[in-house]
Structures are given as C-alpha cells and as structure tokens.
Design a protein around this motif. Structure first.
Motif, PDB file in Angstrom:
ATOM      1  N   LEU A  76       0.841  -1.190   0.000  1.00  9.21           N
ATOM      2  CA  LEU A  76       0.000   0.000   0.000  1.00  9.21           C
ATOM      3  C   LEU A  76       0.880   1.246   0.000  1.00  9.21           C
ATOM      4  O   LEU A  76       1.673   1.419   0.946  1.00  9.21           O
ATOM      5  N   PRO A  77       0.783   2.109  -1.024  1.00  7.51           N
ATOM      6  CA  PRO A  77       0.089   1.829  -2.286  1.00  7.51           C
ATOM      7  C   PRO A  77       0.856   0.789  -3.091  1.00  7.51           C
ATOM      8  O   PRO A  77       2.061   0.616  -2.885  1.00  7.51           O
ATOM      9  N   GLY A  78       0.176   0.116  -4.009  1.00  8.27           N
ATOM     10  CA  GLY A  78       0.858  -0.888  -4.830  1.00  8.27           C
ATOM     11  C   GLY A  78       1.896  -0.226  -5.717  1.00  8.27           C
ATOM     12  O   GLY A  78       1.552   0.381  -6.729  1.00  8.27           O
ATOM     13  N   SER A  79       3.158  -0.325  -5.311  1.00  6.08           N
ATOM     14  CA  SER A  79       4.185   0.411  -6.050  1.00  6.08           C
ATOM     15  C   SER A  79       5.564  -0.137  -5.758  1.00  6.08           C
ATOM     16  O   SER A  79       5.784  -0.865  -4.783  1.00  6.08           O
ATOM     17  N   LEU A  80       6.503   0.252  -6.620  1.00  2.35           N
ATOM     18  CA  LEU A  80       7.930   0.087  -6.389  1.00  2.35           C
ATOM     19  C   LEU A  80       8.523   1.480  -6.220  1.00  2.35           C
ATOM     20  O   LEU A  80       8.204   2.386  -6.990  1.00  2.35           O
ATOM     21  N   VAL A  81       9.361   1.631  -5.222  1.00  2.00           N
ATOM     22  CA  VAL A  81       9.988   2.925  -4.968  1.00  2.00           C
ATOM     23  C   VAL A  81      11.501   2.748  -5.064  1.00  2.00           C
ATOM     24  O   VAL A  81      12.082   1.939  -4.330  1.00  2.00           O
ATOM     25  N   LEU A  82      12.119   3.486  -5.989  1.00  2.00           N
ATOM     26  CA  LEU A  82      13.560   3.415  -6.191  1.00  2.00           C
ATOM     27  C   LEU A  82      14.234   4.536  -5.416  1.00  2.00           C
ATOM     28  O   LEU A  82      13.877   5.710  -5.570  1.00  2.00           O
ATOM     29  N   LEU A  83      15.214   4.167  -4.587  1.00  2.00           N
ATOM     30  CA  LEU A  83      15.928   5.132  -3.760  1.00  2.00           C
ATOM     31  C   LEU A  83      17.412   5.115  -4.085  1.00  2.00           C
ATOM     32  O   LEU A  83      17.959   4.086  -4.503  1.00  2.00           O
TER      33      LEU A  83
ATOM     34  N   LYS B  23      12.718   7.467  -8.128  1.00  2.00           N
ATOM     35  CA  LYS B  23      11.613   7.182  -9.041  1.00  2.00           C
ATOM     36  C   LYS B  23      10.581   6.306  -8.339  1.00  2.00           C
ATOM     37  O   LYS B  23      10.931   5.477  -7.506  1.00  2.00           O
ATOM     38  N   THR B  24       9.318   6.514  -8.675  1.00  2.00           N
ATOM     39  CA  THR B  24       8.247   5.629  -8.220  1.00  2.00           C
ATOM     40  C   THR B  24       7.616   4.959  -9.432  1.00  2.00           C
ATOM     41  O   THR B  24       7.323   5.619 -10.428  1.00  2.00           O
ATOM     42  N   LEU B  25       7.437   3.652  -9.338  1.00  2.00           N
ATOM     43  CA  LEU B  25       6.819   2.892 -10.423  1.00  2.00           C
ATOM     44  C   LEU B  25       5.538   2.259  -9.901  1.00  2.00           C
ATOM     45  O   LEU B  25       5.586   1.377  -9.027  1.00  2.00           O
ATOM     46  N   PRO B  26       4.360   2.665 -10.386  1.00  2.00           N
ATOM     47  CA  PRO B  26       3.125   1.989  -9.999  1.00  2.00           C
ATOM     48  C   PRO B  26       3.175   0.525 -10.443  1.00  2.00           C
ATOM     49  O   PRO B  26       3.607   0.228 -11.568  1.00  2.00           O
TER      50      PRO B  26
ATOM     51  N   THR C 130      -3.949  -2.659 -10.914  1.00  2.00           N
ATOM     52  CA  THR C 130      -2.913  -2.340  -9.935  1.00  2.00           C
ATOM     53  C   THR C 130      -2.708  -3.517  -9.005  1.00  2.00           C
ATOM     54  O   THR C 130      -3.672  -4.167  -8.590  1.00  2.00           O
ATOM     55  N   SER C 131      -1.466  -3.787  -8.686  1.00  2.00           N
ATOM     56  CA  SER C 131      -1.128  -4.943  -7.862  1.00  2.00           C
ATOM     57  C   SER C 131      -0.374  -4.530  -6.610  1.00  2.00           C
ATOM     58  O   SER C 131       0.323  -3.516  -6.580  1.00  2.00           O
ATOM     59  N   ARG C 132      -0.521  -5.328  -5.594  1.00  2.00           N
ATOM     60  CA  ARG C 132       0.406  -5.271  -4.470  1.00  2.00           C
ATOM     61  C   ARG C 132       1.720  -5.913  -4.906  1.00  2.00           C
ATOM     62  O   ARG C 132       1.737  -6.792  -5.776  1.00  2.00           O
ATOM     63  N   VAL C 133       2.821  -5.494  -4.288  1.00  2.00           N
ATOM     64  CA  VAL C 133       4.124  -6.099  -4.570  1.00  2.00           C
ATOM     65  C   VAL C 133       4.420  -7.099  -3.467  1.00  2.00           C
ATOM     66  O   VAL C 133       4.493  -6.740  -2.294  1.00  2.00           O
TER      67      VAL C 133
END
Length: 493
Positions: A224-231, A240-243, A251-254
């Motif tokens: 939550l939220p279904g996303s990938l967050v690049l740090l 970058k944030t990737l939904p 939309t999916s959960r990871v």
C-alpha cells in the motif's frame, strides 16, 4: 473526524463515568496524537488493516489495554472499559472511509538525514570483524541488535520502526545495512560507525527491499500503495516511483523484490497480476520493467544458484512454478502440497548436484527438489509445518523449524546427504524455536526463541553444544554480514 471512518452505531460503553462515544471519537481522543489523524502513523506506527494484518485481534486488544513494554505505548485498561477497548480494536481493523495515499511529495517530505557521512570514518570504529557481524531483529519491542559474531556480544542496540520486515539487506562491501518496516519506513545504518544515517517513508505498507549488486540503488516493494519505490542507496533520497500496474491496467500489491547479482537486475513478485518483472540496473538504467507473463499469480520466489531460473509459489500448480528468466517461458510445475514460503528455503550440493529444500507452511513436510530436473527427490515428514530452513557449506545439516505446529519448540537437523532427520533439538521446551543463521565460517550458529522471555542461543555447529544464551524479547531474524553479501550457500537471499 479528520477523514476517519465513523462506524455506524459502534458505540462504546459508558463505564468509568464517560458518556457513550463512537470508536472514531475514542481514537481521536486517545490515539491520534501518536498515530496520526488519518492513522498513517506519527510517533507511533500506522494503525491500518494492512499494517496490523499479522497481529491477531486479541493481541491488538491486549496492547490497547496493557501497552507495550519498553515503548511509548501506554495501557488504557484504567481509562477505557472492556467494551470501549473492543470497539477501538475493531475500529482499527476497518479501512478508513477515504483510502490513504502516499505519493512522491509525501516520500520526499518524510526524508531525513540523521548524520553526515562525509564526516564519519570510512573504517570500522570497533574491534569486531566487520564481515562477521550479525544484525538481529528483536521483534518483541522493535529494536535492532548489532552483534559481534566472534565474541557474541552486543555492540549496539537501537529502536527500529514498527515491525521490521523482509530481512535487512547490505551494501556490497558490508558497511551499510538497510531496513524496511511494515509501515513503510526505510532506514540506513552505518555498521562501521554504529550510527543511523538516513530514513524515509517509502510507502504505507511495505513488503521488503533489495539492494543492487553495485550498491547504488535500493528498490522497495509496497502493498500500500501498490508500487515500487527506487531510492539512492547513498542517502535514501527518492529517484523514481513505479506503480505496480499490469498490462491489463490492474494495480497490484508487490509481494517481494530481490536482486539477481549475475543478471545485474531486480526481480519483482506481483501479488495481483500474472506477471514477473525484471528491472535492469546495468549501465545507465531507466528501470522500465521487462514484463514476463506468468500462468498464475506468483507470490514468492527462490532462484536457481545461477539465477537463470525462478521458482515461484503457484496455487494453480498446487505448489511451485519454474520460469526461465532468459526466455520468459514456464519450464514446469512442481507439486508442493503445503504451499511453502520459498524465500525461506535453502539449497546445497548433494552427490555433486544442487538440490533445493523447503518447509511447507500447511503440512509437516520438507520438500527436496533436484535443481537440474526440477523433480521432487523426497518428502521428509516433520513434527509440523515449518517456515525457515537454513544451512552452511561447512555444515552437514540443514536446520528447519516446525513453526506452525504444536511441537513448535522443536528444531530438526536434516542430514544433507541422506535426507534423514539426524537430530531433533528442543532448546527451550514450550517456547517457539525458529530461524537459524551461521557465522561466516559456519563454526557456530544462532537460533531464535520467539518469546517475550526469549533468547538468542549460540550453538557449536559440529558438536551441537550450546555456547551462549543471550536473553532477548522475541528475537526473530538474524543476518550475518559476510554470508549475505557473498550470497553464501545455505542462507536466505
């Protein structure tokens, strides 16, 4: 009520002389100052259904009533009646009326630099072997211990964010360790200087993180939220944030993210979309996902030793599905009757060939699979369903718990060549024993007793003699720096 859900007719008792109040009003009066008006967390953790998912309702009630030891959470048994506590506990397990959001602006606003790396020494400021340190998660009161793996003494102990989850990950040189908490906080800690460096909130409910082979990037997977967050791995600043959105727009959960070092890429498990994602970090990456079609929803992964093939849990296959990462094709299905948590399995060489073994979370079996043919070699009956299995190249045994069974105080030692149970230990009768990690050389191992009055027990891996016992509050995972950065045989990746 500041966006809170007002549950219809959910009124608390008028005991203690108080007028009846809806649960939302109780929250506003007693909880909001620490946990936030929208339950996203502040000084205290987030109180959303996703954040509380693994905590049983009775435990939620106990915490409201009695508080948490060694934390700022006070008990309300003297302030609230039992019906009020029940109403509040039920309320916290309902979603807010307005779904919570967390966007790039929120991530950047949460970013904190806690120390200036440029002013810190680049060499270890302690006398322990930096590659034989252990990072120990003490789940009972949300603390992290840094342990000298030679002397088995604690070098540092500090508070973590709520419910560190998914296993800490390390920079390639072993200097830095990265933590993900269930309520989305990512922390960067310097093992040379025993100091927190930075933190950021990457989501509201986070599964885990992975660090690139070159130590440049951190990828965070969120429910939550279904996303990938690049740090940026150097300071946890947002890149970058990737939904997590499938080709069908869903939309999916990871479920999980992993690094695949030989491939210079991240591999991503999506819970609600029939896709596997590969994100290359070679060269100057753009982090656009390569989408690999799957025949089922794949929840968790393990890899072949060369990272060319992926073994994923699949309910359709009633066990596992093998995907070739180069071609993107499904190789085969593997029947695993107890639906394992594959990231907790392990592998070793038997008669010169690689085998993979995993406990199963709903059946008392260890499934042993030939990595070359993907055939099931053997099912080893155990005292109950298990969760974690670990070994080391210098150990004759694979250690496995029976975490979910009535005999959860037992640990089985599987002979890696005969595939028989060689020993069964009960380190603290009546208390759950789980999760083993070896020292870098494999001479000793650490085992957790998952109890409030628990312990970290150090064993000689050859003689099985107990060496030391460190009292701890529900120690869960422990992670050896050298084993992790070298992706050593037998440990989790």
């Amino acid at each position: 009520m500041k966006g809170l859900l007002l549950l219809p007719l959910l009124w608390a008792s008028a005991a203690h002389g108080a007028a009846p109040q809806p649960a939302a009003a109780l929250y506003q009066q007693h909880c909001e100052s620490c946990h936030g008006a929208t339950r996203l967390g502040a000084a205290g953790p987030a109180l959303l259904p996703e954040s509380l998912g693994r905590i049983k309702p009775d435990e939620v009630r106990k915490v409201i009533a009695n508080g948490r030891p060694a934390s700022q959470m006070a008990g309300f048994a003297g302030t609230l009646s039992t019906p009020q506590i029940d109403a509040l506990a039920d309320y916290l397990q309902q979603p807010p009326a307005t779904p919570p959001t967390w966007n790039d602006h929120d991530i950047r606003a949460s970013h904190r630099l806690l120390a200036d790396l440029s002013t810190l020494p680049s060499t270890p400021q302690h006398h322990a072997d930096p590659l034989n340190l252990f990072v120990v998660v003490e789940a009972g009161d949300h603390h992290i211990n840094i342990l000298d793996g030679d002397r088995f003494t604690v070098l540092d102990r500090f508070a973590s964010h709520f419910a560190v989850h998914g296993g800490p990950k390390f920079s390639p040189d072993g200097r830095f360790v990265y933590f993900a908490s269930r309520d989305g906080w990512i922390s960067l800690y310097d093992l040379h200087n025993l100091k927190l460096i930075a933190e950021v909130r990457a989501g509201l409910n986070t599964r885990n993180l992975a660090v690139s082979k070159d130590g440049r990037w951190v990828l965070v997977g969120n429910y939550l939220p279904g996303s990938l967050v690049l740090l940026d791995a150097r300071d946890l600043s947002l890149v970058k944030t990737l939904p997590a959105t499938g080709l069908d727009g869903k939309t999916s959960r990871v479920s999980a993210v992993y690094t695949a070092p030989p491939r210079n890429s991240f591999i991503v498990a999506l819970k609600d979309v029939k896709e596997v994602w590969e994100l290359s970090y070679a060269g100057t990456p753009n982090f656009e996902p390569r989408r690999i079609a799957a025949q089922d929803f794949l929840d968790d992964f393990s890899f072949s030793p060369d990272y060319r093939q992926l073994l994923a849990t699949s309910r359709k296959a009633q066990g596992g599905q093998v995907i070739d990462l180069d071609s993107g094709n499904v190789v085969t299905d593997i029947p695993l009757p107890g639906m394992p948590h594959l990231g907790s399995g392990t592998y070793w060489k038997r008669n010169g060939d690689w085998v993979f073994a995993t406990p199963n979370i709903s059946k008392g079996l260890i499934s042993v699979i030939d990595f070359k043919t993907w055939k099931l070699i053997k099912e080893i009956p155990t005292l109950g369903p298990g969760f974690f299995m670990r070994s080391h190249v210098n150990s004759p045994y694979a250690w496995t718990d029976v975490f979910f069974g009535p005999d959860n105080d037992a640990i089985h030692l599987i002979d890696k060549q005969t595939l028989e149970i060689a020993h069964t230990l009960r380190p603290m009768p009546g208390k759950t024993a789980a999760h083993v990690e070896f020292t870098r050389d494999g001479r000793y191992l650490l085992l957790s007793i998952w109890d409030t009055d628990g312990a970290l027990i150090v064993y000689d891996s050859k003689t099985l003699r107990e060496i030391k016992r460190l009292p701890m509050n529900k120690p869960s995972g422990k992670y050896n720096v050298g084993n992790k950065i070298e992706f050593a045989e037998g440990t989790s990746h």
